[in-house]
Design a protein around this motif. Sequence first.
Motif: not given
Length: 224
Positions: A89-95, A162-163, A166-169, A197-200
């Motif tokens: 959450f801190h890294q913005g990977i998830l929301d 997957a924040k 999504r932002n890159v998309c 990164i997300l998958k790992n």
Amino acid sequence: MRLEYPRIGPNRWRKPRLLECEIPASNPRSLQISKPKKINLKPHFLLLKFAFFPGFKYPVAKTGLPLWMLGLDADRLRADLNRLLAFLFHQGILDEQYLQLQQLQDESSPNFVSEVVNIYFHESEKLLRNLRSLLMDREFSDYDKMGIHLNQFIGSSSSIGAKRVRNVCVAFRAASDQNNRAGCLRALELLEHEYCILKNKLHELFQIEQQRLLAAGVRYPMLN
């Protein structure tokens, strides 16, 4: 509880025999020991394998720890799980959408989150292949088709929280709307990187969760 150890001489014993037992999850004190046999597992039973050593007061798990100590791992794993979630959450990977997904999981569907995420992974990898195939075509000009793939990617990424993906998309779609091929290629490289990164990280998260559930399932009081 009555135990027998095979003796082969004065103060000499055979190696401890591996036993199997059925332990009702609802009443772990009613531990029944039997010789190895085929056991038909039921949802309310846990299957454990452990050995008894002469002179040792407690049954020893295959990890080498007494069974009553295995529950301690559940607390450590829960802390590991919370730390990893906080990092994501801190890294913005998830929301927060990921937390809402977790709330839909219950005893009737204990693997709901991992199943949804695995479907997401399967569909995302198809979309990534399609996007790369389009951009590798030297005569590519169908930016509308690319936009359709990106809209699907944005929607599915939003649904699991997957924040960053999504932002890159969204940035990728902006480059596509401008027919910016070079911008699309840069965005695709970044998208593949963020997706990896997300998958790992989610695989790591699910692995810790499975270990935690296993450890919590063998939390028993000390035997008298």
